[in-house]
Write a protein that holds these residues in place. Structure first.
Motif, PDB file in Angstrom:
ATOM      1  N   VAL A 250     107.759  45.482  46.146  1.00  0.00           N
ATOM      2  CA  VAL A 250     106.515  45.297  45.392  1.00  0.00           C
ATOM      3  C   VAL A 250     105.370  46.013  46.128  1.00  0.00           C
ATOM      4  N   PHE A 251     104.825  47.070  45.495  1.00  0.00           N
ATOM      5  CA  PHE A 251     103.778  47.870  46.146  1.00  0.00           C
ATOM      6  C   PHE A 251     102.503  47.081  46.434  1.00  0.00           C
ATOM      7  N   SER A 252     102.153  46.129  45.569  1.00  0.00           N
ATOM      8  CA  SER A 252     100.891  45.418  45.815  1.00  0.00           C
ATOM      9  C   SER A 252     101.042  44.383  46.933  1.00  0.00           C
TER      10      SER A 252
ATOM     11  N   ALA B 286     114.219  54.140  43.156  1.00  0.00           N
ATOM     12  CA  ALA B 286     113.651  54.495  41.851  1.00  0.00           C
ATOM     13  C   ALA B 286     112.401  53.655  41.624  1.00  0.00           C
ATOM     14  N   VAL B 287     111.328  54.308  41.210  1.00  0.00           N
ATOM     15  CA  VAL B 287     110.078  53.602  40.919  1.00  0.00           C
ATOM     16  C   VAL B 287     110.054  53.295  39.423  1.00  0.00           C
ATOM     17  N   VAL B 288     110.015  51.998  39.113  1.00  0.00           N
ATOM     18  CA  VAL B 288     110.076  51.545  37.711  1.00  0.00           C
ATOM     19  C   VAL B 288     108.878  50.660  37.367  1.00  0.00           C
ATOM     20  N   LYS B 289     107.760  50.892  38.083  1.00  0.00           N
ATOM     21  CA  LYS B 289     106.532  50.139  37.802  1.00  0.00           C
ATOM     22  C   LYS B 289     106.026  50.468  36.395  1.00  0.00           C
ATOM     23  N   ALA B 290     105.071  49.658  35.931  1.00  0.00           N
ATOM     24  CA  ALA B 290     104.468  49.881  34.611  1.00  0.00           C
ATOM     25  C   ALA B 290     105.552  50.056  33.546  1.00  0.00           C
TER      26      ALA B 290
ATOM     27  N   SER C 148     104.529  54.923  53.593  1.00  0.00           N
ATOM     28  CA  SER C 148     103.183  55.385  53.298  1.00  0.00           C
ATOM     29  C   SER C 148     103.279  56.270  52.062  1.00  0.00           C
ATOM     30  N   HIS C 149     102.148  56.753  51.569  1.00  0.00           N
ATOM     31  CA  HIS C 149     102.154  57.491  50.297  1.00  0.00           C
ATOM     32  C   HIS C 149     101.283  58.736  50.424  1.00  0.00           C
ATOM     33  N   LEU C 150     101.746  59.849  49.865  1.00  0.00           N
ATOM     34  CA  LEU C 150     101.045  61.130  49.966  1.00  0.00           C
ATOM     35  C   LEU C 150     100.057  61.301  48.816  1.00  0.00           C
TER      36      LEU C 150
ATOM     37  N   ASN D   3      93.740  56.405  51.843  1.00  0.00           N
ATOM     38  CA  ASN D   3      92.716  55.361  51.708  1.00  0.00           C
ATOM     39  C   ASN D   3      92.824  54.596  50.399  1.00  0.00           C
ATOM     40  N   ARG D   4      94.054  54.198  50.061  1.00  0.00           N
ATOM     41  CA  ARG D   4      94.249  53.402  48.860  1.00  0.00           C
ATOM     42  C   ARG D   4      94.866  52.058  49.252  1.00  0.00           C
ATOM     43  N   LEU D   5      96.070  52.078  49.792  1.00  0.00           N
ATOM     44  CA  LEU D   5      96.720  50.849  50.239  1.00  0.00           C
ATOM     45  C   LEU D   5      97.310  51.071  51.614  1.00  0.00           C
TER      46      LEU D   5
ATOM     47  N   ALA E 151     108.646  50.943  33.793  1.00  0.00           N
ATOM     48  CA  ALA E 151     109.298  52.250  33.964  1.00  0.00           C
ATOM     49  C   ALA E 151     108.489  53.328  33.240  1.00  0.00           C
ATOM     50  N   TYR E 152     107.208  53.417  33.606  1.00  0.00           N
ATOM     51  CA  TYR E 152     106.295  54.421  33.055  1.00  0.00           C
ATOM     52  C   TYR E 152     106.282  54.348  31.527  1.00  0.00           C
ATOM     53  N   GLY E 153     106.392  53.115  31.029  1.00  0.00           N
ATOM     54  CA  GLY E 153     106.295  52.910  29.586  1.00  0.00           C
ATOM     55  C   GLY E 153     107.600  53.030  28.832  1.00  0.00           C
TER      56      GLY E 153
ATOM     57  N   SER F  22     107.982  59.599  50.712  1.00  0.00           N
ATOM     58  CA  SER F  22     107.856  60.527  49.587  1.00  0.00           C
ATOM     59  C   SER F  22     108.179  59.961  48.221  1.00  0.00           C
ATOM     60  N   ALA F  23     107.282  60.243  47.276  1.00  0.00           N
ATOM     61  CA  ALA F  23     107.546  60.082  45.854  1.00  0.00           C
ATOM     62  C   ALA F  23     108.122  61.416  45.351  1.00  0.00           C
ATOM     63  N   THR F  24     108.084  61.660  44.042  1.00  0.00           N
ATOM     64  CA  THR F  24     108.670  62.895  43.497  1.00  0.00           C
ATOM     65  C   THR F  24     108.158  64.141  44.219  1.00  0.00           C
ATOM     66  N   GLY F  25     106.837  64.264  44.330  1.00  0.00           N
ATOM     67  CA  GLY F  25     106.262  65.470  44.923  1.00  0.00           C
ATOM     68  C   GLY F  25     106.712  65.666  46.363  1.00  0.00           C
TER      69      GLY F  25
ATOM     70  N   GLY G  41     100.944  64.050  32.682  1.00  0.00           N
ATOM     71  CA  GLY G  41     102.119  63.487  32.011  1.00  0.00           C
ATOM     72  C   GLY G  41     102.265  61.994  32.247  1.00  0.00           C
ATOM     73  N   TYR G  42     101.935  61.526  33.454  1.00  0.00           N
ATOM     74  CA  TYR G  42     102.011  60.105  33.789  1.00  0.00           C
ATOM     75  C   TYR G  42     101.223  59.262  32.778  1.00  0.00           C
ATOM     76  N   GLU G  43     100.013  59.757  32.432  1.00  0.00           N
ATOM     77  CA  GLU G  43      99.156  58.963  31.558  1.00  0.00           C
ATOM     78  C   GLU G  43      99.662  58.998  30.118  1.00  0.00           C
TER      79      GLU G  43
ATOM     80  N   THR H  96     113.637  57.626  49.704  1.00  0.00           N
ATOM     81  CA  THR H  96     112.629  58.287  48.867  1.00  0.00           C
ATOM     82  C   THR H  96     112.337  57.428  47.633  1.00  0.00           C
ATOM     83  N   ARG H  97     111.191  57.685  47.020  1.00  0.00           N
ATOM     84  CA  ARG H  97     110.696  56.829  45.929  1.00  0.00           C
ATOM     85  C   ARG H  97     110.293  57.652  44.704  1.00  0.00           C
ATOM     86  N   PRO H  98     111.262  58.317  44.068  1.00  0.00           N
ATOM     87  CA  PRO H  98     110.890  59.108  42.887  1.00  0.00           C
ATOM     88  C   PRO H  98     110.498  58.235  41.708  1.00  0.00           C
ATOM     89  N   GLY H  99     109.468  58.660  40.990  1.00  0.00           N
ATOM     90  CA  GLY H  99     109.050  58.013  39.748  1.00  0.00           C
ATOM     91  C   GLY H  99     109.034  59.041  38.631  1.00  0.00           C
ATOM     92  N   ILE H 100     107.925  59.759  38.511  1.00  0.00           N
ATOM     93  CA  ILE H 100     107.700  60.638  37.347  1.00  0.00           C
ATOM     94  C   ILE H 100     108.842  61.636  37.119  1.00  0.00           C
ATOM     95  N   GLY H 101     109.437  62.124  38.191  1.00  0.00           N
ATOM     96  CA  GLY H 101     110.526  63.101  38.021  1.00  0.00           C
ATOM     97  C   GLY H 101     111.705  62.526  37.259  1.00  0.00           C
TER      98      GLY H 101
HETATM   99  C1  LIG Z   1     103.842  55.426  41.720  1.00  0.00           C
HETATM  100  C2  LIG Z   1     104.295  55.528  43.128  1.00  0.00           C
HETATM  101  C3  LIG Z   1     105.437  56.279  43.455  1.00  0.00           C
HETATM  102  C4  LIG Z   1     106.131  57.192  42.471  1.00  0.00           C
HETATM  103  O1  LIG Z   1     105.364  58.357  42.327  1.00  0.00           O
HETATM  104  P1  LIG Z   1     105.777  59.576  41.400  1.00  0.00           P
HETATM  105  O2  LIG Z   1     104.732  60.594  41.636  1.00  0.00           O
HETATM  106  O3  LIG Z   1     105.751  59.048  39.999  1.00  0.00           O
HETATM  107  O4  LIG Z   1     107.136  60.019  41.796  1.00  0.00           O
HETATM  108  C5  LIG Z   1     105.900  56.211  44.761  1.00  0.00           C
HETATM  109  N1  LIG Z   1     105.250  55.486  45.695  1.00  0.00           N
HETATM  110  C6  LIG Z   1     104.124  54.787  45.420  1.00  0.00           C
HETATM  111  C7  LIG Z   1     103.453  54.021  46.493  1.00  0.00           C
HETATM  112  C8  LIG Z   1     103.609  54.794  44.128  1.00  0.00           C
HETATM  113  O5  LIG Z   1     102.476  54.110  43.862  1.00  0.00           O
END
Ligand SMILES: *Cc1c(COP(=O)(O)O)cnc(C)c1O
Length: 348
Positions: free
Chosen positions: A80-82, A31-35, A154-156, A128-130, A37-39, A188-191, A328-330, A204-209
């Motif tokens: 920690v993503f950073s 579960a992605v709970v950064k920021a 990695s991230h899509l 080309n982000r991280l 948990a999206y506020g 994979s994140a949500t998408g 929606g994220y914003e 898997t790393r769902p956040g927004i979903g």
């Molecule tokens: C924010 C983030 C996620 C979650 O993405 P969602 O589109 O919200 O599911 C997963 N992985 C990384 C690296 C992210 O930065």
């Protein structure tokens, strides 16, 4: 109602996590709970998802991980993503965080300062982000893999567009870099979860979903937001409402002033487009959204309620985002600190 109230449905978050965990197939859903948990409140949200069975959590920076550790107990894995940034070593060690190292510099920093401490690796598959680029990775993968990373990810960039050729291209790149390694993999994140099994790997790393947002169309809505009416007035034909006189009454109108504005994350760009709801009856915003207030035409209501809803079943985060030209994220992460927050559901 005294204050604008943001209601967060923890049962809906649980249901969304379970649904995305099922869709992740044989991969384990984190579960992605950064920021925060999206506020929506990282501590409450992470505890709720942990109770549903999640064991891996992802935050953006180590400070967020430090806040989460006492809420989750010693067993949960907090990534920690950073990665491992300068000055992070003590916090990473004290709170048992797992940095997702994203450059050779970070790899060196981590192995030098915390040689026995677990870490993961981020690879760049095209966004080309991280992450380490393919050429760098090829040069050093042998020695890094011998240190046993606990996750390779990695991230899509375009996972919310299933037909986009970038998805297959990033998948191929990620496989080239990681096929044959023993470490658990995550792409994979949500998408990406919704793209199907090829994209799932081990974690898997769902956040927004989780929070009710697109691209997870089947998500249960999580937030509702109710704004109190603080004044109602009759406006005569030809009179104007709000800064810049952008709205003029064409006939006599009743206008309610609501106690929230762009400082509360109700972005000024939704002026003239978004609506609020009295139950199921829409009421158009009139005049510019200002910092703490907004005007609404309630002429057609039989009675003006104490509060009107701006996030509700009739208008979710993505609909509101569309009106403001954003996503929606914003909308979620911009929701301000002035709301009364009410958590509901079994875990509340
Ligand atoms: C924010 C983030 C996620 C979650 O993405 P969602 O589109 O919200 O599911 C997963 N992985 C990384 C690296 C992210 O930065």
């Amino acid at each position: 109602m005294a204050r604008a109230t943001l209601t967060i449905d923890l049962d809906a978050i649980t249901a969304n996590w379970r649904a995305l965990a099922r869709q992740s197939g044989t991969a384990e859903a984190g579960a992605v709970v950064k920021a925060d948990a999206y506020g929506l409140g990282a501590t409450r949200v992470a505890r709720t998802i942990a109770a549903a069975g999640a064991r891996r959590f992802f935050v953006a920076i180590s400070e967020e991980g430090a806040v989460l550790r006492p809420a989750l107990g010693p067993e949960a894995e907090i990534f920690v993503f950073s990665g491992h940034m300068e000055g992070d070593a003590t916090r990473i060690a004290e709170h048992g965080l797992i940095p997702l190292l994203n450059s050779l510099e970070q790899v060196q920093r981590h192995l030098a300062s915390l040689p026995a401490h677990p870490f993961g690796i981020q690879l760049d598959s095209g966004m080309n982000r991280l992450g380490l680029e393919e050429a760098d990775w090829n040069a050093v993968s042998g020695s890094i893999l011998s240190e046993n990373p606990v996750l390779i990810m990695s991230h899509l960039a375009c996972a919310d567009e299933p037909e986009h050729p970038m998805n297959a291209s990033q998948l191929a790149s990620f496989r080239r870099m990681t096929d044959g390694t023993r470490a658990p993999r995550s792409l994979s994140a949500t998408g990406g979860i919704l793209l199907g099994n090829d994209y799932h790997f081990d974690v898997t790393r769902p956040g927004i979903g989780l929070y009710g947002g697109l691209p997870f169309e089947a998500a249960r809505p999580v937030v509702s937001l109710s704004l109190p009416v603080i004044q109602v007035r009759e406006v005569q034909p030809g009179e104007t409402v709000g800064y810049g006189n952008t709205w003029t009454a064409r006939k006599q109108a009743r206008v309610a002033t609501l106690a929230a504005g762009y400082a509360d994350g109700l972005i000024r760009a939704m002026t003239g487009r978004a609506q609020v709801f009295a139950d199921r009856t829409p009421c158009p915003l009139v005049g510019r959204v200002s910092m703490d207030l907004m005007g609404v035409d309630v002429s057609h209501l039989k009675a003006v309620p104490e509060a009107l809803d701006i996030l509700c079943p009739k208008q979710g985060i993505d609909a509101l985002a569309d009106y403001a030209g954003t996503i929606g994220y914003e909308i979620l992460t911009a929701l301000g600190g002035r709301y009364a927050r009410r958590y509901e559901g079994a875990a509340a």
